[in-house]
Scaffold this motif. Structure first.
Motif, mmCIF file in Angstrom:
data_model
loop_
_atom_site.group_PDB
_atom_site.id
_atom_site.type_symbol
_atom_site.label_atom_id
_atom_site.label_comp_id
_atom_site.label_asym_id
_atom_site.label_seq_id
_atom_site.Cartn_x
_atom_site.Cartn_y
_atom_site.Cartn_z
ATOM 1 N N TYR A 112 0.805 -1.212 0.000
ATOM 2 C CA TYR A 112 0.000 0.000 0.000
ATOM 3 C C TYR A 112 0.841 1.266 0.000
ATOM 4 O O TYR A 112 0.477 2.277 -0.620
ATOM 5 C CB TYR A 112 -0.980 -0.006 1.180
ATOM 6 N N ARG A 113 2.004 1.269 0.673
ATOM 7 C CA ARG A 113 2.812 2.490 0.729
ATOM 8 C C ARG A 113 3.333 2.886 -0.650
ATOM 9 O O ARG A 113 3.462 4.078 -0.952
ATOM 10 C CB ARG A 113 3.975 2.313 1.706
ATOM 11 N N SER A 114 3.636 1.895 -1.485
ATOM 12 C CA SER A 114 4.091 2.212 -2.839
ATOM 13 C C SER A 114 2.975 2.846 -3.661
ATOM 14 O O SER A 114 3.223 3.670 -4.539
ATOM 15 C CB SER A 114 4.582 0.937 -3.539
ATOM 16 N N MET A 115 1.736 2.474 -3.356
ATOM 17 C CA MET A 115 0.607 3.025 -4.095
ATOM 18 C C MET A 115 0.338 4.470 -3.690
ATOM 19 O O MET A 115 -0.329 5.211 -4.412
ATOM 20 C CB MET A 115 -0.636 2.176 -3.866
ATOM 21 N N SER A 122 -0.685 -3.192 5.708
ATOM 22 C CA SER A 122 0.694 -3.674 5.605
ATOM 23 C C SER A 122 0.767 -5.162 5.292
ATOM 24 O O SER A 122 1.735 -5.622 4.675
ATOM 25 C CB SER A 122 1.448 -3.403 6.915
ATOM 26 N N ASN A 123 -0.230 -5.918 5.713
ATOM 27 C CA ASN A 123 -0.228 -7.361 5.501
ATOM 28 C C ASN A 123 -1.011 -7.766 4.252
ATOM 29 O O ASN A 123 -1.420 -8.914 4.113
ATOM 30 C CB ASN A 123 -0.803 -8.076 6.725
ATOM 31 N N THR A 124 -1.203 -6.799 3.358
ATOM 32 C CA THR A 124 -1.995 -7.020 2.156
ATOM 33 C C THR A 124 -1.241 -6.500 0.942
ATOM 34 O O THR A 124 -0.558 -5.476 1.018
ATOM 35 C CB THR A 124 -3.350 -6.279 2.255
ATOM 36 N N LEU A 125 -1.345 -7.206 -0.164
ATOM 37 C CA LEU A 125 -0.871 -6.708 -1.446
ATOM 38 C C LEU A 125 -2.082 -6.397 -2.312
ATOM 39 O O LEU A 125 -3.091 -7.106 -2.261
ATOM 40 C CB LEU A 125 0.011 -7.741 -2.155
ATOM 41 N N VAL A 129 -8.441 -0.525 13.695
ATOM 42 C CA VAL A 129 -7.366 0.129 14.449
ATOM 43 C C VAL A 129 -6.087 0.190 13.621
ATOM 44 O O VAL A 129 -5.415 1.235 13.551
ATOM 45 C CB VAL A 129 -7.124 -0.621 15.778
ATOM 46 N N ASN A 130 -5.732 -0.924 12.973
ATOM 47 C CA ASN A 130 -4.504 -0.954 12.178
ATOM 48 C C ASN A 130 -4.558 0.016 11.010
ATOM 49 O O ASN A 130 -3.587 0.733 10.727
ATOM 50 C CB ASN A 130 -4.253 -2.366 11.653
ATOM 51 N N ILE A 131 -5.692 0.040 10.306
ATOM 52 C CA ILE A 131 -5.816 0.906 9.139
ATOM 53 C C ILE A 131 -5.782 2.378 9.549
ATOM 54 O O ILE A 131 -5.151 3.206 8.883
ATOM 55 C CB ILE A 131 -7.109 0.580 8.375
ATOM 56 N N ALA A 132 -6.441 2.716 10.663
ATOM 57 C CA ALA A 132 -6.398 4.094 11.146
ATOM 58 C C ALA A 132 -4.953 4.518 11.415
ATOM 59 O O ALA A 132 -4.529 5.614 11.020
ATOM 60 C CB ALA A 132 -7.242 4.237 12.412
ATOM 61 N N GLU A 173 -2.187 3.256 10.132
ATOM 62 C CA GLU A 173 -1.416 3.330 8.887
ATOM 63 C C GLU A 173 -1.744 4.589 8.096
ATOM 64 O O GLU A 173 -0.853 5.229 7.527
ATOM 65 C CB GLU A 173 -1.694 2.071 8.049
ATOM 66 N N LEU A 174 -3.023 4.966 8.074
ATOM 67 C CA LEU A 174 -3.401 6.177 7.352
ATOM 68 C C LEU A 174 -2.927 7.438 8.080
ATOM 69 O O LEU A 174 -2.579 8.439 7.437
ATOM 70 C CB LEU A 174 -4.918 6.218 7.160
ATOM 71 N N LEU A 175 -2.902 7.393 9.400
ATOM 72 C CA LEU A 175 -2.359 8.528 10.153
ATOM 73 C C LEU A 175 -0.873 8.703 9.857
ATOM 74 O O LEU A 175 -0.383 9.841 9.755
ATOM 75 C CB LEU A 175 -2.594 8.323 11.652
ATOM 76 N N ASP A 176 -0.144 7.603 9.707
ATOM 77 C CA ASP A 176 1.268 7.686 9.322
ATOM 78 C C ASP A 176 1.419 8.322 7.941
ATOM 79 O O ASP A 176 2.319 9.150 7.719
ATOM 80 C CB ASP A 176 1.896 6.289 9.312
ATOM 81 N N LEU A 177 0.556 7.926 7.011
ATOM 82 C CA LEU A 177 0.613 8.522 5.678
ATOM 83 C C LEU A 177 0.291 10.012 5.734
ATOM 84 O O LEU A 177 0.913 10.825 5.037
ATOM 85 C CB LEU A 177 -0.377 7.811 4.746
ATOM 86 N N GLU A 178 -0.691 10.364 6.561
ATOM 87 C CA GLU A 178 -1.042 11.774 6.711
ATOM 88 C C GLU A 178 0.134 12.578 7.258
ATOM 89 O O GLU A 178 0.429 13.685 6.770
ATOM 90 C CB GLU A 178 -2.249 11.897 7.635
#
Length: 416
Positions: A115-118, A155-158, A196-199, A201-206
């Motif tokens: 997801y981070r590459s996307m 993170s655990n998904t492609l 919780v995990n997705i929140a 991860e998105l906060l890190d991206l923000e």
């Protein structure tokens, strides 16, 4: 300790022997590695080449490595989208004689990205929604086969984009567990972890400036719970219909479409209670149906027309004795699609006289005939059939034209 390679294919151990198992993974020479984007992982992960294969190699303790290897094999047998397990390498020792961690080897999923590459370029919210839909589909499919993930996250998904379709693949099954069925509490635990995990991860991206400014990480994380629950309800509630209630199936397809999902596969089985129907959902991008219908049938239509025609094609194919579900891109499907054009689509369109069509093209006309069949079936509380609906449609058009002095009705207006 003796190096041991346990593989799913007898050809793989020979290919894998050339890799430097006596070195820790983070010290492997560059000529063995393939520079592909990697997601965040609690373990060391590298992409390597063995013969013509590109492999993902992950170091972890022996017990969880063997556990994950068997879980991935189980998911493969169940037809769940996940990375393909190839081998486990145990008994590794370094040049100093000290033991090294076990290596789990999976096949690189071509065309997939973490997801981070996307998010290297700011992703539009609409695209993010489709990715979240794809993750919801994956989680539902896992739960349907009794798999408790235990660590659902981006993170655990492609993610893979293929001909307009978005799909999510499980890439880390270390915390998973397969059971006969899951309780509601087990499913809700997975959903809460995902939220919780997705929140996070998105906060890190923000924080890194990679998130679109209109996206609220918390709201997006909460949305996956709603999407999951809607999809779970639509797929798991009782789905047995009397043989003459085909419009019920159309109604279910419409509801899935309204939720933003396409029907990738549909199976109809007969029982003493009636026809049981199962659906496999898929997340699609704009223009997907148009391209798919053109490829299968040669019909060049608008997107909404194509969606409706593909739904009818899928329903019709599921009733054919030579239909092979699970192979939507196969040659057999193309043969059936062309037969549908020849035996269903063209004769139905030709049954409506040219003078009554009001300038409609064949695809729009067929779409309207399907709509007319839908309304008639709803009113009759049973499937009236396409032939009956077409006859009624033509009669109403003729009556309408007669009442209006011979002028055909306007395009897109259902006959009253």
């Amino acid at each position: 300790m003796t190096l041991q390679i346990s593989a799913t294919n007898p050809e793989h151990p020979g290919l894998l022997l050339d890799l430097p198992w006596g070195l820790p993974l983070d010290e492997w020479p560059e000529h063995h590695l393939v520079p592909l984007p990697r997601g965040i992982s609690r373990h060391v992960v590298r992409y390597a080449r063995a013969g013509d294969e590109v492999l993902a190699v992950k170091e972890l303790a022996e017990r969880p490595a063997l556990h994950e290897y068997e879980l991935l094999r189980s998911l493969d047998r169940l037809g769940i989208p996940a990375v393909d397990p190839l081998a486990v390498v145990t008994g590794r020792t370094g040049e100093d004689g000290e033991p090294l961690e076990t290596a789990l080897i999976t096949r690189h999923l071509g065309g997939s990205l973490p997801y981070r590459s996307m998010f290297e370029t700011t992703m539009r919210p609409s695209t993010m929604n489709r990715l979240m839909d794809a993750l919801a589909v994956l989680l539902v499919r896992l739960h349907l086969v009794g798999f408790a993930w235990g660590d659902c996250s981006l993170s655990n998904t492609l993610f893979r984009r293929d001909a307009g379709a978005f799909a999510a693949y499980l890439v880390d099954a270390e915390t998973g567990e397969v059971q006969t069925t899951l309780s509601r509490g087990q499913r809700e635990y997975d959903i809460d972890l995902a939220r919780v995990n997705i929140a996070g991860e998105l906060l890190d991206l923000e924080a890194s400036g990679a998130l679109h400014p209109s996206v609220d990480p918390i709201e997006f994380a909460l949305a996956i719970t709603e999407r999951y629950n809607d999809l779970w309800t639509e797929l798991t509630r009782q789905s047995v219909y009397p043989a003459n209630k085909r419009h019920y199936i159309d109604r279910r397809i419409r509801r899935l479409n309204d939720l933003g999902f396409d029907v990738a596969e549909m199976q109809i089985g007969s029982s003493s209670d009636g026809d049981s129907v199962t659906f496999l959902p898929k997340v699609v991008d704009a223009g997907h149906h148009q391209r798919q219908l053109l490829r299968l049938t040669g019909l060049d239509t608008e997107e909404n027309q194509a969606r409706r025609l593909l739904g009818d094609l899928e329903s019709w194919m599921a009733t054919q004795d030579d239909y092979a579900p699970g192979d939507p891109a196969g040659a057999r499907t193309e043969v059936l699609a062309h037969r549908w054009v020849r035996e269903v689509f063209r004769p139905t369109v030709r049954a409506v006289p040219l003078g009554l069509r009001g300038g409609m093209d064949p695809a729009q006309l067929y779409h309207e005939l399907l709509e007319h069949r839908w309304y008639m079936s709803e009113e009759a509380e049973g499937d009236v059939g396409l032939e009956t609906a077409t006859e009624d449609y033509v009669r109403r058009l003729a009556d309408s034209a007669s009442d209006e002095g011979g002028e055909p009705r306007e395009d897109g207006e259902r006959p009253s």
